[in-house]
Design an enzyme around this catalytic site. Structure first.
Site, PDB file in Angstrom:
ATOM      1  N   GLY A  13       0.824  -1.216   0.000  1.00 37.40           N
ATOM      2  CA  GLY A  13       0.000   0.000   0.000  1.00 37.40           C
ATOM      3  C   GLY A  13       0.853   1.259   0.000  1.00 37.40           C
ATOM      4  O   GLY A  13       0.508   2.259   0.617  1.00 37.40           O
ATOM      5  N   VAL A  47       9.035   8.258   0.394  1.00 36.99           N
ATOM      6  CA  VAL A  47       9.565   9.319  -0.467  1.00 36.99           C
ATOM      7  C   VAL A  47       8.910   9.145  -1.843  1.00 36.99           C
ATOM      8  O   VAL A  47       8.038   8.298  -2.006  1.00 36.99           O
ATOM      9  CB  VAL A  47      11.112   9.263  -0.580  1.00 36.99           C
ATOM     10  N   ALA A  50       8.382  13.951  -6.525  1.00 29.36           N
ATOM     11  CA  ALA A  50       8.510  14.774  -7.729  1.00 29.36           C
ATOM     12  C   ALA A  50       8.143  13.917  -8.932  1.00 29.36           C
ATOM     13  O   ALA A  50       8.467  12.724  -8.971  1.00 29.36           O
ATOM     14  CB  ALA A  50       9.938  15.293  -7.874  1.00 29.36           C
ATOM     15  N   LYS A  78       5.295  21.835 -11.032  1.00 28.79           N
ATOM     16  CA  LYS A  78       6.716  21.630 -11.360  1.00 28.79           C
ATOM     17  C   LYS A  78       6.917  21.871 -12.857  1.00 28.79           C
ATOM     18  O   LYS A  78       6.273  21.216 -13.685  1.00 28.79           O
ATOM     19  CB  LYS A  78       7.123  20.194 -10.991  1.00 28.79           C
ATOM     20  N   LEU A 334       8.881  -0.371  -6.699  1.00 32.66           N
ATOM     21  CA  LEU A 334      10.252  -0.703  -6.286  1.00 32.66           C
ATOM     22  C   LEU A 334      10.549  -2.192  -6.398  1.00 32.66           C
ATOM     23  O   LEU A 334      11.696  -2.594  -6.543  1.00 32.66           O
ATOM     24  CB  LEU A 334      10.489  -0.234  -4.845  1.00 32.66           C
ATOM     25  N   THR A 345      11.521   9.683 -12.239  1.00 32.89           N
ATOM     26  CA  THR A 345      10.871   8.770 -13.180  1.00 32.89           C
ATOM     27  C   THR A 345      10.214   7.540 -12.543  1.00 32.89           C
ATOM     28  O   THR A 345       9.544   6.783 -13.234  1.00 32.89           O
ATOM     29  CB  THR A 345      11.911   8.287 -14.225  1.00 32.89           C
TER      30      THR A 345
HETATM   31  C1  LIG Z   1      15.534   8.164  -1.950  1.00 36.06           C
HETATM   32  C2  LIG Z   1      14.377   7.994  -2.891  1.00 36.06           C
HETATM   33  C3  LIG Z   1      13.790   9.101  -3.467  1.00 36.06           C
HETATM   34  C4  LIG Z   1      12.744   8.954  -4.379  1.00 36.06           C
HETATM   35  N1  LIG Z   1      12.216  10.051  -5.015  1.00 36.06           N
HETATM   36  C5  LIG Z   1      11.306   9.882  -5.999  1.00 36.06           C
HETATM   37  C6  LIG Z   1      10.786  10.980  -6.709  1.00 36.06           C
HETATM   38  O1  LIG Z   1      11.086  12.139  -6.451  1.00 36.06           O
HETATM   39  N2  LIG Z   1       9.895  10.726  -7.707  1.00 36.06           N
HETATM   40  C7  LIG Z   1       9.502   9.464  -8.012  1.00 36.06           C
HETATM   41  O2  LIG Z   1       8.723   9.282  -8.958  1.00 36.06           O
HETATM   42  N3  LIG Z   1       9.939   8.418  -7.301  1.00 36.06           N
HETATM   43  C8  LIG Z   1      10.830   8.589  -6.322  1.00 36.06           C
HETATM   44  N4  LIG Z   1      11.270   7.504  -5.613  1.00 36.06           N
HETATM   45  C9  LIG Z   1      10.688   6.195  -5.857  1.00 36.06           C
HETATM   46  C10 LIG Z   1       9.354   6.111  -5.129  1.00 36.06           C
HETATM   47  O3  LIG Z   1       9.508   6.421  -3.762  1.00 36.06           O
HETATM   48  C11 LIG Z   1       8.750   4.730  -5.282  1.00 36.06           C
HETATM   49  O4  LIG Z   1       8.765   4.355  -6.628  1.00 36.06           O
HETATM   50  C12 LIG Z   1       7.319   4.740  -4.812  1.00 36.06           C
HETATM   51  O5  LIG Z   1       7.203   5.264  -3.523  1.00 36.06           O
HETATM   52  C13 LIG Z   1       6.713   3.374  -4.864  1.00 36.06           C
HETATM   53  O6  LIG Z   1       7.167   2.570  -3.805  1.00 36.06           O
HETATM   54  P1  LIG Z   1       6.431   1.190  -3.611  1.00 36.06           P
HETATM   55  O7  LIG Z   1       4.977   1.455  -3.418  1.00 36.06           O
HETATM   56  O8  LIG Z   1       6.816   0.311  -4.735  1.00 36.06           O
HETATM   57  O9  LIG Z   1       7.087   0.594  -2.290  1.00 36.06           O
HETATM   58  P2  LIG Z   1       6.859   0.975  -0.715  1.00 36.06           P
HETATM   59  O10 LIG Z   1       6.498   2.404  -0.527  1.00 36.06           O
HETATM   60  O11 LIG Z   1       8.074   0.467  -0.016  1.00 36.06           O
HETATM   61  O12 LIG Z   1       5.615   0.121  -0.296  1.00 36.06           O
HETATM   62  C14 LIG Z   1       5.707  -1.263  -0.036  1.00 36.06           C
HETATM   63  C15 LIG Z   1       4.400  -1.752   0.552  1.00 36.06           C
HETATM   64  O13 LIG Z   1       4.441  -3.170   0.670  1.00 36.06           O
HETATM   65  C16 LIG Z   1       3.959  -3.542   1.940  1.00 36.06           C
HETATM   66  N5  LIG Z   1       4.553  -4.818   2.334  1.00 36.06           N
HETATM   67  C17 LIG Z   1       5.838  -5.218   2.190  1.00 36.06           C
HETATM   68  N6  LIG Z   1       6.003  -6.454   2.704  1.00 36.06           N
HETATM   69  C18 LIG Z   1       4.795  -6.850   3.172  1.00 36.06           C
HETATM   70  C19 LIG Z   1       4.310  -8.023   3.824  1.00 36.06           C
HETATM   71  N7  LIG Z   1       5.113  -9.043   4.132  1.00 36.06           N
HETATM   72  N8  LIG Z   1       3.015  -8.063   4.150  1.00 36.06           N
HETATM   73  C20 LIG Z   1       2.178  -7.058   3.878  1.00 36.06           C
HETATM   74  N9  LIG Z   1       2.573  -5.917   3.262  1.00 36.06           N
HETATM   75  C21 LIG Z   1       3.861  -5.809   2.921  1.00 36.06           C
HETATM   76  C22 LIG Z   1       4.372  -2.390   2.846  1.00 36.06           C
HETATM   77  O14 LIG Z   1       3.587  -2.362   4.011  1.00 36.06           O
HETATM   78  C23 LIG Z   1       4.084  -1.198   1.935  1.00 36.06           C
HETATM   79  O15 LIG Z   1       2.727  -0.854   2.021  1.00 36.06           O
HETATM   80  C24 LIG Z   1      12.280   7.653  -4.674  1.00 36.06           C
HETATM   81  C25 LIG Z   1      12.835   6.544  -4.035  1.00 36.06           C
HETATM   82  C26 LIG Z   1      13.878   6.698  -3.156  1.00 36.06           C
HETATM   83  C27 LIG Z   1      14.470   5.478  -2.491  1.00 36.06           C
END
Ligand SMILES: Cc1cc2nc3c(=O)[nH]c(=O)nc-3n(C[C@H](O)[C@H](O)[C@H](O)COP(=O)(O)OP(=O)(O)OC[C@H]3O[C@@H](n4cnc5c(N)ncnc54)[C@H](O)[C@@H]3O)c2cc1C
Length: 500
Positions: A13, A47, A50, A78, A334, A345
């Site tokens: 989420g 995070v 942008a 932006k 990710l 991106t």
């Molecule tokens: C330093 C940094 C800066 C960034 N800046 C930008 C930016 O400016 N612009 C941009 O487009 N992107 C940016 N990104 C990338 C961006 O943050 C991610 O692409 C975006 O937040 C998506 O993350 P996610 O949802 O894939 O993962 P996460 O936010 O890590 O979410 C993972 C989810 O999985 C759940 N989960 C994991 N394991 C389990 C489990 N066993 N059981 C139940 N639930 C689980 C967690 O609870 C969470 O809800 C940045 C990333 C980093 C590291």
């Protein structure tokens, strides 16, 4: 006949989980059920604030009204990114969204600019680009399609927004459309013994979750595709050595700038993302060239407003999953890979992954050719964006640290080496098919980083010099007069908020 997919399970989420839920629940309304499971115990990366202009298309497809979204997420507009200290310490340039100058017969504006610059008769590049001029003066307006002859018809923009508020906003929207959210920790992934596909997820409180199609949005741990299905990872750290980031929120800026700032340091770079209610900051760095403590000190020294919290350390490995779709599991966000946020991106990759999945939506037979097609498109897209980011490091004149000397010396991927050679020859940009970054982006970044072509396009010489000068001067003058009439960015937002 094979059976249709009826139930989708999204694991995670964060932004990618809720973006997937919001868009799929809109596009597949009533045809599938969607369950999203997330764990507060694990949390999100927190995070990712942008974006690039295509996010507007995502919001539109997801049925999100702009003013509503800006209010709910503390968003600002932006117009591009200011790159400080990237070519040399003390130098800066702007990578703006939208058009650069005006097309004139056969050539793009920058080709004429290259000649004028050689003659010493050009203003800095930014003067010919409406978004750069707006950014410099902290002005904003959206494109006005009713003035097709004016540069204001070509304004392109994206947003900065609060990642936590965005996920919450998308969650409300998704739940209104019937997405079921489960809070819980997944402790086991059960696979079909014959196909290897995911059969069910087990939560640590004993609940079981069945699905036809599983979307892995579990973040960098890649719980399904990586851990359970064992799909490997291509590590790109040799091209992009940054592997860590400190992130810290600070107080909001007054006179909010409509752009992201990226300031290069001795072993990485610092972002500044202005929101309405606070500023997002972080320092991305390579742990091979810089200690955590040193990076933390550099971040704190580079802040422009007081911190609201202690900095948080994040680790990552640049690269991508060898396959982003395997069997009945697609990784989005990710879990599918990571490119550092230099050109904002990642959320865009989330967006394109969801639309690609809809375009190539499977049935329960999960035809392998369809999966291969998805993986080819996803890998190509990511490699092309990777090369654009690598260019920022390779094309620099910085020589003041081991980090920058490494970047200058490193071998780059072959397609990028070709692009740089082609640009060096006549300032031409070689793009393949529907590559994300267009000619205007490559030109701004390559010139900004200090790559001067050996020669401008020979067709430029067919234009009389006096005409060239008039063309460039009138382009800059029209842009200046348009920008002079615009509201300050801050006032534009205030007016928009007052109207909602
Ligand atoms: C330093 C940094 C800066 C960034 N800046 C930008 C930016 O400016 N612009 C941009 O487009 N992107 C940016 N990104 C990338 C961006 O943050 C991610 O692409 C975006 O937040 C998506 O993350 P996610 O949802 O894939 O993962 P996460 O936010 O890590 O979410 C993972 C989810 O999985 C759940 N989960 C994991 N394991 C389990 C489990 N066993 N059981 C139940 N639930 C689980 C967690 O609870 C969470 O809800 C940045 C990333 C980093 C590291």
């Amino acid at each position: 006949m094979s059976e249709p997919i009826k139930h989708i399970v999204i694991v995670g989420g964060g932004s990618s989980g809720w973006m997937s839920a919001a868009l799929l629940s809109k596009l597949l309304q009533g045809r599938v059920t969607i369950t999203l499971v997330e764990s507060e115990q694990i949390g999100t990366v927190g995070v990712g604030e942008a974006t690039i202009p295509a996010i507007k298309l995502f919001n539109h497809l997801a049925g999100i009204a702009e003013a509503d979204f800006i209010k709910a997420t503390g968003a600002t507009f932006k117009l591009g990114i200011e790159f400080v200290n990237w070519k040399t310490v003390g130098h800066s340039y702007f990578h703006a969204f939208g058009a650069l100058g005006r097309q004139w017969e056969w050539l793009s504006f920058y080709q004429y600019w290259l000649k004028l610059q050689q003659l010493g008769q050009a203003l800095p590049f930014e003067h010919y680009c409406i978004a750069s001029c707006m950014a410099q003066q902290h002005k904003f307006m959206p494109a006005d399609a009713n003035r097709p002859q004016s540069p204001v018809s070509e304004i392109a923009y994206a947003y900065h927004f609060d990642a936590g508020l965005y996920a919450r906003y998308l969650r409300e929207l998704s739940e209104q459309r019937g997405v079921v959210r489960l809070e819980g920790l997944i402790s086991h992934v059960a696979r079909d013994e014959v196909t290897g596909h995911i059969r069910q997820l087990l939560l640590d409180d004993g609940r079981q979750l069945h699905g036809d199609l599983f979307i892995d949005c579990s973040g960098s741990r890649a719980l399904l595709l990586g851990q359970a299905l064992g799909v490997g990872y291509d590590d790109w750290s040799h091209w992009l050595p940054n592997d860590s980031a400190w992130a810290v929120p600070t107080e909001a800026l007054t006179d909010v700038p409509p752009y992201t700032r990226s300031t290069a340091h001795s072993a990485g770079w610092q972002w500044r993302i202005p929101l309405q209610h606070r500023t997002g900051n972080g320092l991305v760095f390579s742990s091979e060239f810089c200690s955590d403590d040193e990076a933390r000190s550099q971040l704190l020294a580079g802040l422009t407003t007081p911190p609201l919290d202690d900095p948080r350390l994040l680790r990552f490995t640049t690269g991508k999953r060898k396959q982003m779709w395997w069997g009945n599991c697609v990784a989005i966000g990710l879990s599918s890979g990571f490119l550092e946020p230099l050109e904002s991106t990642s959320l865009h990759l989330v967006q394109t992954a969801i639309t690609r999945l809809v375009n190539l939506f499977p049935d329960k037979s999960f035809a392998q050719a369809n999966i291969d097609h998805y993986n080819l498109l996803a890998a190509t897209e990511m490699e092309q964006i990777r090369d654009f980011i690598v260019a920022h490091y390779k094309v620099t004149q910085r020589n003041d640290s081991e980090y920058w000397r490494y970047c200058r010396r490193m071998q780059v991927p072959e397609p990028l080496a070709q692009k740089l050679a082609i640009f060096r020859a006549y300032g031409r940009v070689h793009r393949v098919a529907d590559e994300l970054f267009r000619e205007d982006s490559w030109v701004q970044v390559l010139l900004g980083q200090g790559l001067s072509p050996n020669r401008y396009d020979p067709l430029v010489d067919l234009k009389p010099e006096a005409q060239l000068r008039d063309f460039a001067a009138s382009t800059a003058a029209v842009i200046q007069s348009c920008v002079a009439q615009m509201l300050k960015h801050q006032d534009f937002i205030a007016r928009l908020m007052a109207s909602t």
